[in-house]
Design a protein around this motif. Structure first.
Motif, PDB file in Angstrom:
ATOM      1  N   THR A 276      -4.253  10.323  -3.016  1.00  0.00           N
ATOM      2  CA  THR A 276      -4.399   9.276  -4.102  1.00  0.00           C
ATOM      3  C   THR A 276      -4.075   8.001  -3.233  1.00  0.00           C
ATOM      4  OG1 THR A 276      -3.643  10.798  -5.679  1.00  0.00           O
ATOM      5  CG2 THR A 276      -3.316   8.332  -6.162  1.00  0.00           C
ATOM      6  N   HIS A 277      -4.517   6.969  -3.461  1.00  0.00           N
ATOM      7  CA  HIS A 277      -4.216   5.730  -2.834  1.00  0.00           C
ATOM      8  C   HIS A 277      -4.216   4.588  -3.643  1.00  0.00           C
ATOM      9  CE1 HIS A 277      -4.846   7.834   1.129  1.00  0.00           C
ATOM     10  NE2 HIS A 277      -5.952   8.322   0.202  1.00  0.00           N
ATOM     11  N   GLY A 278      -3.233   3.709  -3.562  1.00  0.00           N
ATOM     12  CA  GLY A 278      -3.014   2.597  -4.420  1.00  0.00           C
ATOM     13  C   GLY A 278      -1.954   1.466  -3.935  1.00  0.00           C
ATOM     14  N   TYR A 279      -1.304   0.992  -4.846  1.00  0.00           N
ATOM     15  CA  TYR A 279      -0.408  -0.173  -4.709  1.00  0.00           C
ATOM     16  C   TYR A 279       0.880   0.139  -5.247  1.00  0.00           C
ATOM     17  CZ  TYR A 279       0.959  -4.997  -3.435  1.00  0.00           C
ATOM     18  OH  TYR A 279       1.639  -6.023  -2.908  1.00  0.00           O
TER      19      TYR A 279
ATOM     20  N   LEU B 119       6.999   0.914 -10.183  1.00  0.00           N
ATOM     21  CA  LEU B 119       5.563   1.130 -10.428  1.00  0.00           C
ATOM     22  C   LEU B 119       4.554   1.208  -9.491  1.00  0.00           C
ATOM     23  CD1 LEU B 119       3.564   1.215 -12.899  1.00  0.00           C
ATOM     24  CD2 LEU B 119       3.643  -1.337 -13.006  1.00  0.00           C
ATOM     25  N   PHE B 120       3.750   2.411  -9.450  1.00  0.00           N
ATOM     26  CA  PHE B 120       2.683   2.587  -8.403  1.00  0.00           C
ATOM     27  C   PHE B 120       1.618   2.857  -9.493  1.00  0.00           C
ATOM     28  CE2 PHE B 120      -0.138   5.576  -6.894  1.00  0.00           C
ATOM     29  CZ  PHE B 120      -0.686   5.104  -5.840  1.00  0.00           C
ATOM     30  N   VAL B 121       0.473   2.070  -8.775  1.00  0.00           N
ATOM     31  CA  VAL B 121      -0.928   2.459  -9.664  1.00  0.00           C
ATOM     32  C   VAL B 121      -2.054   2.463  -8.472  1.00  0.00           C
ATOM     33  CG1 VAL B 121      -2.594   1.109 -10.984  1.00  0.00           C
ATOM     34  CG2 VAL B 121      -0.089   0.676 -11.571  1.00  0.00           C
ATOM     35  N   GLY B 122      -2.728   3.601  -8.761  1.00  0.00           N
ATOM     36  CA  GLY B 122      -3.619   4.050  -7.845  1.00  0.00           C
ATOM     37  C   GLY B 122      -4.815   4.549  -8.329  1.00  0.00           C
ATOM     38  N   ALA B 123      -5.749   5.125  -7.344  1.00  0.00           N
ATOM     39  CA  ALA B 123      -6.665   6.130  -7.972  1.00  0.00           C
ATOM     40  C   ALA B 123      -6.824   7.012  -6.818  1.00  0.00           C
ATOM     41  CB  ALA B 123      -8.205   5.453  -8.031  1.00  0.00           C
ATOM     42  N   GLY B 124      -7.404   8.334  -7.176  1.00  0.00           N
ATOM     43  CA  GLY B 124      -7.734   9.388  -6.201  1.00  0.00           C
ATOM     44  C   GLY B 124      -8.812  10.207  -6.522  1.00  0.00           C
ATOM     45  N   VAL B 125      -8.887  11.250  -5.756  1.00  0.00           N
ATOM     46  CA  VAL B 125     -10.005  12.347  -5.708  1.00  0.00           C
ATOM     47  C   VAL B 125      -9.232  13.633  -5.326  1.00  0.00           C
ATOM     48  CG1 VAL B 125     -10.869  11.949  -3.470  1.00  0.00           C
ATOM     49  CG2 VAL B 125     -12.278  13.013  -5.351  1.00  0.00           C
ATOM     50  N   GLY B 126      -9.870  14.776  -5.889  1.00  0.00           N
ATOM     51  CA  GLY B 126      -9.340  16.039  -5.338  1.00  0.00           C
ATOM     52  C   GLY B 126     -10.493  17.197  -5.207  1.00  0.00           C
ATOM     53  N   LEU B 127     -10.049  18.256  -5.032  1.00  0.00           N
ATOM     54  CA  LEU B 127     -11.013  19.398  -4.791  1.00  0.00           C
ATOM     55  C   LEU B 127     -10.060  20.472  -5.332  1.00  0.00           C
ATOM     56  CD1 LEU B 127     -13.654  20.482  -3.787  1.00  0.00           C
ATOM     57  CD2 LEU B 127     -12.507  20.938  -1.721  1.00  0.00           C
TER      58      LEU B 127
ATOM     59  N   TYR C  18       0.858  -1.028   0.049  1.00  0.00           N
ATOM     60  CA  TYR C  18       0.012  -0.064  -0.151  1.00  0.00           C
ATOM     61  C   TYR C  18       0.820   1.188   0.136  1.00  0.00           C
ATOM     62  CZ  TYR C  18      -2.676   3.927   1.777  1.00  0.00           C
ATOM     63  OH  TYR C  18      -3.213   5.077   1.772  1.00  0.00           O
ATOM     64  N   ARG C  19       0.447   2.258  -0.832  1.00  0.00           N
ATOM     65  CA  ARG C  19       1.050   3.642  -0.600  1.00  0.00           C
ATOM     66  C   ARG C  19       0.000   4.518  -0.947  1.00  0.00           C
ATOM     67  NH1 ARG C  19       6.010   5.428  -4.895  1.00  0.00           N
ATOM     68  NH2 ARG C  19       6.799   6.996  -3.636  1.00  0.00           N
ATOM     69  N   GLY C  20       0.259   5.820  -0.265  1.00  0.00           N
ATOM     70  CA  GLY C  20      -1.009   6.958  -0.383  1.00  0.00           C
ATOM     71  C   GLY C  20      -0.128   8.245  -0.463  1.00  0.00           C
ATOM     72  N   PHE C  21      -0.838   9.072  -1.019  1.00  0.00           N
ATOM     73  CA  PHE C  21      -0.380  10.474  -1.236  1.00  0.00           C
ATOM     74  C   PHE C  21      -1.195  11.625  -0.950  1.00  0.00           C
ATOM     75  CE2 PHE C  21       1.697   7.608  -4.233  1.00  0.00           C
ATOM     76  CZ  PHE C  21       2.975   7.941  -4.220  1.00  0.00           C
TER      77      PHE C  21
ATOM     78  N   VAL D 236     -15.857  25.513  -8.272  1.00  0.00           N
ATOM     79  CA  VAL D 236     -15.252  24.438  -7.799  1.00  0.00           C
ATOM     80  C   VAL D 236     -15.300  23.181  -8.637  1.00  0.00           C
ATOM     81  CG1 VAL D 236     -15.435  22.903  -5.585  1.00  0.00           C
ATOM     82  CG2 VAL D 236     -15.851  25.332  -5.515  1.00  0.00           C
ATOM     83  N   SER D 237     -14.130  22.155  -8.903  1.00  0.00           N
ATOM     84  CA  SER D 237     -14.536  21.036  -9.374  1.00  0.00           C
ATOM     85  C   SER D 237     -13.802  20.020  -8.585  1.00  0.00           C
ATOM     86  CB  SER D 237     -13.803  21.180 -10.869  1.00  0.00           C
ATOM     87  OG  SER D 237     -12.469  21.499 -10.560  1.00  0.00           O
ATOM     88  N   ILE D 238     -14.147  18.616  -8.946  1.00  0.00           N
ATOM     89  CA  ILE D 238     -13.839  17.532  -8.277  1.00  0.00           C
ATOM     90  C   ILE D 238     -13.233  16.628  -9.235  1.00  0.00           C
ATOM     91  CG2 ILE D 238     -14.679  15.748  -6.633  1.00  0.00           C
ATOM     92  CD1 ILE D 238     -16.975  17.474  -5.982  1.00  0.00           C
ATOM     93  N   PRO D 239     -11.786  16.487  -9.191  1.00  0.00           N
ATOM     94  CA  PRO D 239     -11.421  15.403 -10.136  1.00  0.00           C
ATOM     95  C   PRO D 239     -11.404  14.191  -9.575  1.00  0.00           C
ATOM     96  CG  PRO D 239      -9.619  16.969  -9.210  1.00  0.00           C
ATOM     97  CD  PRO D 239     -10.846  17.406  -8.613  1.00  0.00           C
ATOM     98  N   ILE D 240     -11.695  13.164 -10.272  1.00  0.00           N
ATOM     99  CA  ILE D 240     -11.634  11.847 -10.018  1.00  0.00           C
ATOM    100  C   ILE D 240     -10.521  11.237 -11.068  1.00  0.00           C
ATOM    101  CG2 ILE D 240     -12.839   9.781  -9.599  1.00  0.00           C
ATOM    102  CD1 ILE D 240     -15.468  11.618  -9.027  1.00  0.00           C
ATOM    103  N   PHE D 241      -9.719  10.467 -10.651  1.00  0.00           N
ATOM    104  CA  PHE D 241      -8.641  10.004 -11.414  1.00  0.00           C
ATOM    105  C   PHE D 241      -7.914   8.768 -11.194  1.00  0.00           C
ATOM    106  CE2 PHE D 241      -6.887  12.858  -8.401  1.00  0.00           C
ATOM    107  CZ  PHE D 241      -5.920  12.295  -7.713  1.00  0.00           C
ATOM    108  N   ALA D 242      -7.394   8.048 -12.234  1.00  0.00           N
ATOM    109  CA  ALA D 242      -6.290   6.851 -11.897  1.00  0.00           C
ATOM    110  C   ALA D 242      -5.163   7.541 -12.120  1.00  0.00           C
ATOM    111  CB  ALA D 242      -6.723   6.021 -13.013  1.00  0.00           C
TER     112      ALA D 242
END
Length: 168
Positions: free
Chosen positions: A58-61, A68-76, A25-28, A85-91
Motif C-alpha cells: 500500500t502506498h499513499g500520503y 490520518l493516512f490515505v492510500g491505495a494498494g494491490v495484493g496477491l 509519503y508512507r508505504g506498507f 489466485v485473486s488480486i485485490p485492488i483497494f483504497a
C-alpha cells in the motif's frame, strides 16, 4: 570501569525511536493469512471457502500527523482449496490512535475489488499495534476481518485475518 559502563547504558537509553508519524509519503508491505469463517451460498449452490495466504503493498500520503493516512494498494492471494489466485485492488484509510514511545495502536480499513479467480467486492477492517524501529520504519501486527462478495456464487463470505508488515 563502572563509570564507563554507566555512561554506555545512559547513552543507549537516550537513543530511542519515536512512534511519531509525520506527514508525507508512507508505504506498507504486509504478509498475512485469512481463516475462513463462512460458507458461501446463493440459495441453490454452496461452497466451502478455503483459507488463504496474502501479500500486499500500500502506498499513499500521511495527511494528518499520527492520525490520518490515505492510500491505495494491490495484493496477491492464494486460496488453498482449488488453488485459486485473486488480486485485490483497494483504497486504504488508516489512523494511529494512541502513541507512546515506540508503540502505537492503529485502525485500518481497506475497501476494494478482487480480480481473477475470486472476483468481487472486499472490505477489510483491521486493528493492531505498530512498533517503531526508528523514525522512518515500523513493524505492524494486526488482526481483522475480511468480508467479501464472490460474483460467481452471488454470495458473501468472511474470514478472520492476521497480518504482519512493515511501514516505511
Amino acid at each position: 570501569m563502572k563509570k564507563i559502563l554507566f555512561a554506555i547504558i545512559v547513552a543507549l537509553c537516550s537513543i530511542t525511536a519515536s512512534a511519531q508519524i509525520e506527514t508525507g509519503y508512507r508505504g506498507f508491505a504486509d504478509i498475512g493469512y485469512g481463516i475462513s469463517t463462512s460458507e458461501i451460498s446463493d440459495g441453490i449452490y454452496s461452497a466451502d471457502v478455503s483459507n488463504y495466504l496474502t501479500i500486499s503493498t500500500t502506498h499513499g500520503y500521511q495527511v494528518i500527523e499520527n492520525y490520518l493516512f490515505v492510500g491505495a494498494g494491490v495484493g496477491l492471494e492464494y486460496w488453498h482449496e482449488g488453488s485459486a489466485v485473486s488480486i485485490p485492488i483497494f483504497a486504504d484509510v488508516r489512523s494511529d490512535f494512541y502513541t507512546a514511545n515506540r508503540f502505537s495502536i492503529f485502525g485500518d480499513l481497506k475497501i476494494g475489488y478482487r480480480a481473477n479467480d475470486a472476483q468481487g467486492l472486499t472490505i477489510n477492517p483491521q486493528v493492531g499495534v505498530r512498533f517503531a524501529l526508528n523514525d522512518n520504519i515500523g513493524l505492524n501486527l494486526g488482526v481483522g476481518s475480511d468480508i467479501y462478495k464472490i460474483q460467481d456464487l452471488d454470495g458473501t463470505g468472511s474470514a478472520f485475518t492476521i497480518k504482519l508488515g512493515v511501514d516505511f
